[in-house]
Every structure is written in structure tokens, then in C-alpha cells.
Design a protein around this motif. Structure first.
Motif, mmCIF file in Angstrom:
data_model
loop_
_atom_site.group_PDB
_atom_site.id
_atom_site.type_symbol
_atom_site.label_atom_id
_atom_site.label_comp_id
_atom_site.label_asym_id
_atom_site.label_seq_id
_atom_site.Cartn_x
_atom_site.Cartn_y
_atom_site.Cartn_z
ATOM 1 N N ARG A 449 0.861 -1.096 0.015
ATOM 2 C CA ARG A 449 -0.015 0.014 0.061
ATOM 3 C C ARG A 449 0.753 1.120 0.013
ATOM 4 N N ALA A 450 2.119 1.166 0.635
ATOM 5 C CA ALA A 450 2.924 2.380 0.874
ATOM 6 C C ALA A 450 3.331 2.731 -0.602
ATOM 7 N N GLN A 451 3.937 1.488 -1.264
ATOM 8 C CA GLN A 451 4.344 1.584 -2.516
ATOM 9 C C GLN A 451 3.392 2.424 -3.411
ATOM 10 N N ASP A 452 2.088 1.684 -3.527
ATOM 11 C CA ASP A 452 1.029 2.067 -4.374
ATOM 12 C C ASP A 452 0.981 3.622 -4.000
ATOM 13 N N LYS A 453 0.738 3.992 -3.078
ATOM 14 C CA LYS A 453 0.482 5.438 -2.740
ATOM 15 C C LYS A 453 1.547 6.541 -3.356
ATOM 16 N N ALA A 454 2.655 5.892 -2.887
ATOM 17 C CA ALA A 454 4.118 6.633 -3.372
ATOM 18 C C ALA A 454 4.024 6.813 -4.853
ATOM 19 N N ILE A 455 3.771 5.682 -5.818
ATOM 20 C CA ILE A 455 3.933 5.618 -7.032
ATOM 21 C C ILE A 455 2.830 6.584 -7.750
ATOM 22 N N LEU A 456 1.462 6.366 -7.201
ATOM 23 C CA LEU A 456 0.469 7.088 -7.722
ATOM 24 C C LEU A 456 0.581 8.601 -7.603
ATOM 25 N N ASN A 457 1.064 9.049 -6.461
ATOM 26 C CA ASN A 457 1.289 10.645 -5.996
ATOM 27 C C ASN A 457 2.559 10.954 -6.879
ATOM 28 N N LEU A 458 3.532 10.282 -6.839
ATOM 29 C CA LEU A 458 4.609 10.608 -7.918
ATOM 30 C C LEU A 458 4.205 11.081 -9.352
ATOM 31 N N ILE A 459 3.332 10.031 -9.905
ATOM 32 C CA ILE A 459 2.809 10.261 -11.249
ATOM 33 C C ILE A 459 1.851 11.400 -11.436
ATOM 34 N N ALA A 460 0.883 11.466 -10.505
ATOM 35 C CA ALA A 460 -0.107 12.510 -10.396
ATOM 36 C C ALA A 460 0.414 13.804 -10.428
ATOM 37 N N ASP A 461 1.643 13.940 -9.368
ATOM 38 C CA ASP A 461 2.076 15.331 -9.211
ATOM 39 C C ASP A 461 3.117 15.527 -10.196
ATOM 40 N N GLY A 462 3.632 14.799 -11.073
ATOM 41 C CA GLY A 462 4.338 15.089 -12.160
ATOM 42 C C GLY A 462 6.004 14.835 -11.860
ATOM 43 N N LYS A 463 6.189 14.291 -10.641
ATOM 44 C CA LYS A 463 7.340 14.114 -10.210
ATOM 45 C C LYS A 463 8.392 12.867 -10.765
ATOM 46 N N ILE A 464 7.662 12.228 -11.499
ATOM 47 C CA ILE A 464 8.140 11.088 -12.476
ATOM 48 C C ILE A 464 7.707 11.426 -13.738
ATOM 49 N N THR A 465 8.729 11.685 -14.618
ATOM 50 C CA THR A 465 8.524 12.104 -15.890
ATOM 51 C C THR A 465 9.148 10.893 -17.060
ATOM 52 N N GLU A 466 8.339 10.887 -18.024
ATOM 53 C CA GLU A 466 8.888 9.965 -19.049
ATOM 54 C C GLU A 466 10.178 9.772 -19.377
ATOM 55 N N SER A 467 10.815 11.069 -19.578
ATOM 56 C CA SER A 467 12.290 11.248 -19.954
ATOM 57 C C SER A 467 13.269 10.594 -18.884
ATOM 58 N N MET A 468 12.837 10.325 -17.719
ATOM 59 C CA MET A 468 13.704 9.976 -16.829
ATOM 60 C C MET A 468 14.142 8.556 -16.956
ATOM 61 N N ASP A 469 15.476 8.213 -16.509
ATOM 62 C CA ASP A 469 16.021 6.950 -16.882
ATOM 63 C C ASP A 469 15.414 6.019 -15.692
ATOM 64 N N LEU A 470 14.965 4.741 -16.029
ATOM 65 C CA LEU A 470 14.365 3.973 -15.228
ATOM 66 C C LEU A 470 14.951 3.665 -13.885
ATOM 67 N N SER A 471 16.196 3.629 -13.525
ATOM 68 C CA SER A 471 16.765 3.447 -12.422
ATOM 69 C C SER A 471 16.520 4.539 -11.646
ATOM 70 N N LYS A 472 16.572 5.792 -12.195
ATOM 71 C CA LYS A 472 16.327 7.173 -11.359
ATOM 72 C C LYS A 472 14.885 6.999 -10.874
ATOM 73 N N LYS A 473 13.887 6.609 -11.865
ATOM 74 C CA LYS A 473 12.580 6.305 -11.225
ATOM 75 C C LYS A 473 12.590 5.470 -10.330
ATOM 76 N N LEU A 474 13.224 4.459 -10.138
ATOM 77 C CA LEU A 474 13.105 3.502 -8.952
ATOM 78 C C LEU A 474 13.489 4.094 -7.704
ATOM 79 N N ASP A 475 14.826 4.772 -7.855
ATOM 80 C CA ASP A 475 15.214 5.367 -6.660
ATOM 81 C C ASP A 475 14.201 6.361 -6.172
ATOM 82 N N ILE A 476 13.471 7.470 -6.897
ATOM 83 C CA ILE A 476 12.617 8.201 -6.365
ATOM 84 C C ILE A 476 11.357 7.244 -5.745
#
Lengths: 494, 494
Positions: A449-476
Motif C-alpha cells: 500500500r505504501a508503494q502504491d501510494k508513493a507511485i500514484l502520487n509521484l505520477i499524479a504530481d508529475g514528479k516522475i516524467t517519461e524522460s527519466m532513466d528507469l533506475s532514477k525512477k526506481l530511486d525516487i
């Protein structure tokens, strides 16, 4: 040890699966009365017999190996890692796998009939299996019956339990008479409508916490028959979903080429619901509008819709699971859940694993009593069956609504990429629950649940963007998940 | 309108409180059978009579205005704004306030006997009241009895309800016989052990969700008698708490100078618990060790400990609350909660307010049926009684553990400062629940929990420091609270 006991022990040892590396002597002369020979009861009977107990397994229905099954009710089920672990413990995993059809992901069908596959995991070896309920039940009964210390009794329905004496009264459906059986202990595996549990509920000498929560939806099973050439009419290796917000259709493959389809629909207060779908015309109108690509696959749709029963969807929790160190509830009798995580059977088989571990832990202790064992089992297990119950209700909403949401789909895509690229570093909530049997359900719930909340908020708030490196996304995502867990912990650690 | 009805209407109008500005004609010839004349039932009877219905109010116990009360059970209660609103609606607020003792905050007692007052609010006018349960019940019965269209019946215990006919069978505890009453509808206000609710549970024709959850603790009442000079032996204007982690003692003042003390203690599995406190010596040992300053105030401690019953602490939820448009559950019968938020009676009185509002809303509609009204009431109210039930369990932990935690105390101090300095801008969870009856319980839960999480994390993470300006602190808390709510919304809005 008297020679007859020695002989009996040797006999048992010869019979048990080679998967077992040791045999238990503890309490081997004790009699265990198991009420309910469904999936949980028959696996439990087999395992308890392997441990050396004398087991009487009593079932209210006829022997399903000899008589035909009820039609229209949970014909197939999803078997995954936790369930397989239970089968492995009893040495029957390989045989069960022969009955399985792997399903690699959810095949989502939209209203236009377009489909796309949302994989259950980015890891190759992580998939779930469709298995026939009666087929697996028959296998377990066959294996239990091979044990010299298991007695199977059919057509005897439990009427009441004397909790303090570990005795129970049964109605004999063949003779019409009554009979009583007694054990040193009773293990109640008589399912969601458990009579053993009702005896605890009605017993006024201790506080029994209990809940039954019904969803506003019911379910009905329909068949997609095999194709005329004997093959499958749609993709075999997936769990099919037609998510429609309030309603949903799902389909799981069977070995004979058919699929069992389940419709989940509100009982009432909706344009289309069980209360209003009362004519063939309305049923066809509804299906053609909502599931056009499925209609052509179900030639007997209308007939089955009206002939098959509508089943309710409920969650049952209770506590304590045991009384007087004489009676213990296990499986659905202790924790019935809705089917939306595909974990009902898996949770019940995991019960057997956890119970077995508790028996191991206490086998070396001199004065261990059933009371201690039952209490320890409840203490160990209850938080996890509560967790899977809650996760299953969450998944009801996820399947019928969220799988159609763009934000949710972005999340799944990202998670599948993480799992493919970093298979040792990232596990989605679904993976934690389904493919990581070394993590408990409650840990999976918390982390997932914590992971879901984190990912959904990061995507919704534009803090994860398409152009990022996948490992960078995982870090965030990892950092944000830690943050979410930390924020919750401040309260729970007060 | 036939003249007898006109006469009856005039008679009723003359009787009702001047606090009412209008009288309702709707359904005035309808008969309402109210089962249970406790606090909720008697307020409801009064209000329904004021609306013009013919009310029969049936109670299983004797008339408590004539016979002595059960000893040792919830002698006094906390009355706050939501409850007062219900009493105001029926024109009896002023009379009730005469029975009240204001409690301005929690007086926390540590193990050394040190005390400090943690105010309920930084605003002057926000406090709760200690009121006698039988005193208030008698007042409400007196007021109901003054109405010509209320009939009071005592000593008749409900045995079963015919849900479809709105009729019920009662055992007459005086004659020993049985009697049946029928209404156009039944309102079941027969408390946590509701027989009306059991009739719904046992009725198999609809899906009835139900839960009973017991805490591991029980409670027992003890008395601090009035001082020899007739005054109070400890501070009168506070709710006293002795928080000890697992256990807790609380005390509320009575008008006669005494306090009713309640001990909350685990039943078992603890060094000191009801299972082990079996001798006067052990009881004294426990109290002297844990509550030394309280022992001297309770001269009859040991005697009362062994004479007074040990009560269980449970939460009951169910759904639907009504059946067939004929029977409706209200008050504890629909939603029994644990006493730790002091909201049990308040929630039940608020039920009457909400029900009254629903009746208002439908009074102008031509074809409004009881079925519509009952369903609308359930839809409006259920989420809020679920919320207060959960908040009350939270507060169990807050009172016995958290009030002793430094982090929690810092939070309370900060909140009290906010409320004193910015009375229009900040409301703690406690204030939202207790003093803001225009906010629903569910809104209070959502906002209050987010605020708590924000403040606790800000303090724990050192993001609020002593040196900051108070308005700066408030800004930070507000921003963080919005953040917490936002993060949760992403999931709930999927």
C-alpha cells in the motif's frame, strides 16, 4: 512404545510422501476430528495424518469423486505460490501442477472489444494458475484416503459442536438419523457458513468478535464452451477481465478448452443489476452493450444466466479462532474472503503451513498443550488473514474500476518495467501478495500500500516524467515509499 | 380534517415546547412503536410525538423513576455539543444543563500522584459535561410522558420482531405472560444487545452485514464518595485520567460530590488483569502500585471491586439498518461504540437530529414512504456512526497510552495554543468531533486524522521548532495537513 504403535508408525512412514524429510512422533495416538472435507479440510487431513495423528474427516456433501458437483459455483480458482507451498508441504505439488493452466497476466477487454495484456509481474517465473476446484479437491481426497490413519466420512452434516468436549453431532443425510463423533480436538474447516464457528458465536461464555460484511454485488457463473475444433475461443494463458466501473466480467480457462466466466453485478440500485435483469431481452441488451466481444463466446448465456444461482460476496472475520484448547477454526470457516485477489484457497492452504510450523515449534516442548498451540497459531496467523481479507476488497475496486484508469495503467506499466529490469529490487503489491510466500500478507499489505501510494502520487504530481532513466525512477519511488512508511510509523509508534 | 383530529392537533400543539417554531402535520395519525426507552428511545419518542405521531414506547426494565437503578454500570456520561443539539431540538436542553457538571479538560495523574490539566480546547466555551445517565433518562421520560400522544409501557421485554408486519412480541415481566404490539413502523432503540437487530441478523431473506468487535479489556466501576464536608475529594471540573499504558482509570464528577471511577483493565494475559485480581490483597497491591493517589479517595475500593460487575467493551456495526420500510434501528442498537470518545449518547441523540432532518426533507414530498425515509436516513448517517466507532477505538489507545507520551503531549500543547490564539482557524480532532456539530463525524475523522499525522510528523522530524512564531507553526501545520489529505485523495479518487 507398544509394538502395535511401532507397527503403525512404520506403516505411516511408508505411506507418506518422499518430500518429507522427517516424521513426527508427537501426539501420534491423538484423534483429530476434522469437520469439512473441502480444499482446506482435505489438505489438512492429509498433513495431520503425515504427522502421525489419527484423523477422521467428515463432510456433509456426498463424495465428489462419485457424484456430480453443484453446477454454477466457483468451478475454477487461481492457485499461486502460497497455495503451492501448502501442497508442497504435503508432497502433492507436482500432481496439482498437472491440473494447472498458467495465466501470465490480466487480459483487459474494453467496450470496443480491444484487448491488452497487463502482466502480473515483470519477472518471467511469476504467474498464477487456473485450476479446477473439484479436480484439486478429488486429488487431495485421493491422497488423504491413501493414508492408513485417515478415515473419510461423507453425507454427514454438522449440526452442533460441544466446544468443551470436542464432540459434534451430525445429521446423516443418507439414513436421516443423527450421529456424534468425538476427538481429542476438533479442527473446523467447514467453510464460510461454518457450523463450528456458529457454535462459538452462540456460546455465551466468552467474548467472540465476529463480522460478516457483504458487498453490494453478487456473482453468477456463465460458460464459454470449448471451440468446435476443441481449442480455446480466446487467449488461454490469461485471466480475462472486462472492467466496467460498477460491473465486471472475468474468465478463467479450464483444461477442457472451456472458460468459466463470472459476472459481478450489483444486486440493486443500478441501471443494470440482478433486480432488473429479469428477462432474456434485458440480459442480452446488457451484455451486448457492455461486453460485446464476450457475447459471441457464450452461446448459452441467457439460459445459464437464469439457471445458475446468484451468489453473495462476503468477508467473514472472527476471533478467537479456538475455544477451550479443544476446537480450532481454519480456512474459510475462520476467514472467508471475497475472490478478487485470487487468494481464498491460497490463504487456506497457507493456514496449513503456518499450523504445521507452530506444531513443529512446540513439538520439542515437554508440556505443550493444544490450548497453547491453538493460541499461538491464532496469534501468528490472524493479522495476515485480516490483511488478505482487506486486500481482496481493495482489489474488487481495483479490478472493476482502476484497471480502466489511465493513472492506474501508468502505475502498472512502471511496475512491470521495474520488475523486468530490476527483478531483485522491485516487487509490486500484487507480487508481494501473490509470489512472495516468505513475506506475510500483513507485511505485503503494509509495504504494497505504501508503494502504491508513493507511485500514484509521484505520477499524479508529475514528479516522475517519461524522460527519466528507469533506475532514477526506481530511486525516487523507493525514497518516497520509505517516506510514506515513516509518516505512518510516527502514529503507530506513539 | 375531522374535528377529533383537529382537537388532537391543538392539544399536541399546546403541549410541545416553546422552543419549536412549527408543528408537523405529516403522518400524524400514524402509529410508531419504539422499542427501548433508554436515552435514545425516550428522546426519539418525545420528538416523534412533537411531530404529531402516535407513539408507544416500550421498555423491558421497570420505570426507573420508581425503582432503583442497576448499580455499577455507566452511572454518568459525557454530554457535549452533538447531544445538546438533540436535546435542543426537543426543547429540553435547558433542563438537561441543570444536571450537568462542566469538565474543562483531562486531568492527567502520573504514578507519583502529580497532576496536570490538558484542556479539551484552547477556546473558552468548549468543554464537555458530566451528566447522570438515570437523571437524564428520567428527565426525558417525564417530558415524553407529558405528551398526550405518547404511551409509556414498562416491564415488557421484546422477544422477537416480525420485520415485515412491524409487530413485536414482548414478555410481560410482571404477569409472566406474552403480549404483541403492532405499529405502522417500529423504531428499534433497544441498545447494544438489541433484539430488534437480532431479528434482522437471523432473518435470512436479505444480506445483513454485521460486526461485533470486543476489546481485550473490560471495565469496572468504583466510587469516590463525596468528602466529609460534602464537597469533592479532587478537582470537580475535569475528567480525571490515570493512563498506565495497558490499563487506565478515569473518573467523572457527580452532582452529589462523588465521582464515578471506571477501571479499564485487560481480561487476561497481563500481570494485572481481571483473571488474576482475585483477592483483596492483589487488588490493593495493584491499585497502590499503579494509582497511589486514587487509592486514598476510594474507601470502598475492594468491596466494590468484588461486588460490581465487569462489563465488556464492544463495537457493533451493521447494515442495512432498516427492513421492508417497516423497521429501523437507531442509537446503540444500530451502532454501539466503546466509551472512549465520550460520544455514545451524543451520537444517539444526533441520530434523532439527522432522522428529524430527513423527515423534514421528505415532509413536502407527496409520495414519500417510510421505506424511502429509512433508506435515506441510513445513507446519510451510516458513514458517520462508522467514523465515531473507529475514533472511539483510537481514543482507547490515546487515553491509556498516548496521553503519557512526550510527543503526544507536545502535540496537545501546540494544538491548545493554536486554539487559544487562532480560535477561528484551528480545530483539533477532539474539537472537530466534540464541539463542532455542524461537521459530520466522518469529516471530523478525515480532517482530524490528517492533522494529527501532520503535526506528529512535523514535531518528530524537527520541522517545528520551539523558537518559531506560533503563526508560522500554524502555517506549516496547515500546509502539511493539505499535503496529507492530497496524498490520500490520489488513491481514493482513482
Amino acid at each position: 512404545m507398544p509394538s502395535s504403535a511401532v507397527e503403525r508408525f512404520i506403516l505411516i512412514k511408508m505411506q507418506v510422501s518422499t518430500a518429507l524429510d522427517h516424521i513426527y512422533l508427537l501426539n501420534k495416538n491423538q484423534n483429530i476430528l476434522i469437520i469439512g472435507a473441502g480444499l482446506c479440510g482435505s489438505l489438512l487431513a492429509l498433513r495431520m495424518a503425515q504427522r502421525g495423528y489419527a484423523v477422521k474427516l467428515v463432510e456433509k456433501r456426498p463424495d465428489l469423486r462419485k457424484e456430480e458437483q453443484d453446477a454454477g459455483r466457483s468451478i475454477n480458482l487461481a492457485l499461486s505460490d502460497r497455495g503451492l507451498k501448502g501442497l508442497r508441504l504435503a508432497g502433492v505439488e507436482e500432481k496439482a501442477l498437472q491440473l494447472c493452466i498458467p495465466m501470465l497476466g490480466r487480459m483487459i477487454h474494453d467496450k470496443e472489444g480491444n484487448t491488452f495484456l497487463s502482466k502480473y509481474s515483470g519477472r518471467e517465473n511469476e504467474y498464477i494458475n487456473s485450476i479446477s476446484r473439484p479436480g484439486l479437491n478429488m486429488l487431495l481426497l485421493d491422497e488423504a484416503e491413501k493414508m492408513p490413519n485417515v478415515e473419510l466420512v461423507f453425507n454427514k452434516g454438522c449440526k452442533s459442536v460441544d466446544l468443551q468436549k470436542a464432540s459434534a453431532t451430525f445429521k446423516d443425510y443418507v439414513s436421516g438419523g443423527e450421529v456424534s463423533y468425538e476427538g481429542d480436538v476438533i479442527l473446523g474447516t467447514d467453510g464460510a457458513g461454518s457450523v463450528v464457528r456458529k457454535s462459538m458465536f452462540n456460546h455465551k461464555k466468552f467474548l467472540f468478535s465476529f463480522s460478516q460484511e457483504w458487498l453490494t454485488h453478487g456473482y453468477k457463473e456463465i460458460t464459454i464452451p470449448k471451440a468446435e475444433d476443441g481449442g480455446y475461443r480466446t487467449e488461454k494463458g490469461a485471466l480475462h477481465i472486462w472492467p466496467r466501473g460498477e460491473d465486471m466480467l472475468i474468465a478463467l480457462p479450464n483444461l477442457d478448452g472451456s472458460f468459466t466466466v463470472t459476472l459481478f453485478l450489483p444486486y440493486s440500485n443500478s441501471d443494470y443489476c440482478f433486480d432488473t435483469l429479469t428477462t432474456p431481452k434485458m440480459v442480452m441488451e446488457y451484455f451486448k452493450k457492455e461486453y460485446p466481444d464476450a457475447v459471441s463466446l457464450m452461446p448459452n448465456l441467457v439460459e445459464e444466466f437464469f439457471n445458475n444461482p446468484t451468489g453473495p460476496l462476503g468477508t467473514i472475520k472472527c476471533s478467537p479462532w479456538s475455544a477451550y484448547g479443544k476446537t480450532l477454526l481454519m480456512g474459510d470457516a475462520a476467514h472467508a474472503i471475497v475472490p478478487f485477489y485470487g487468494q481464498g484457497m491460497n490463504a487456506s492452504f497457507e493456514d496449513v503451513v503456518v499450523f504445521d510450523e507452530v506444531l513443529d515449534r512446540f513439538s520439542s516442548e515437554e508440556n505443550s498443550s493444544w490450548e497453547t498451540i491453538f493460541q499461538e497459531y491464532g496469534k501468528t496467523r490472524k493479522k495476515d488473514t485480516d490483511a488478505i481479507a482487506d486486500l481482496a476488497v481493495d482489489n474488487f475496486h481495483e479490478m472493476k474500476e482502476h484497471t480502466a484508469s489511465p493513472l492506474f495503467q501508468q502505475k502498472r506499466k512502471l511496475e512491470t518495467a521495474f520488475e523486468a529490469e530490476f527483478p531483485q529490487e522491485y516487487f509490486s503489491k500484487y507480487s508481494l501478495v501473490t509470489f512472495n510466500e516468505d513475506i506475510t500478507y500483513s507485511e505485503a499489505l503494509k509495504k504494497g500500500r505504501a508503494q502504491d501510494k508513493a507511485i500514484l502520487n509521484l505520477i499524479a504530481d508529475g514528479k516522475i516524467t517519461e524522460s527519466m532513466d528507469l533506475s532514477k525512477k526506481l530511486d525516487i519511488v523507493k525514497r518516497e515509499t520509505i517516506e510514506v512508511l515513516h509518516d505512518d510509523d510516527v502514529i503507530s509508534n506513539l
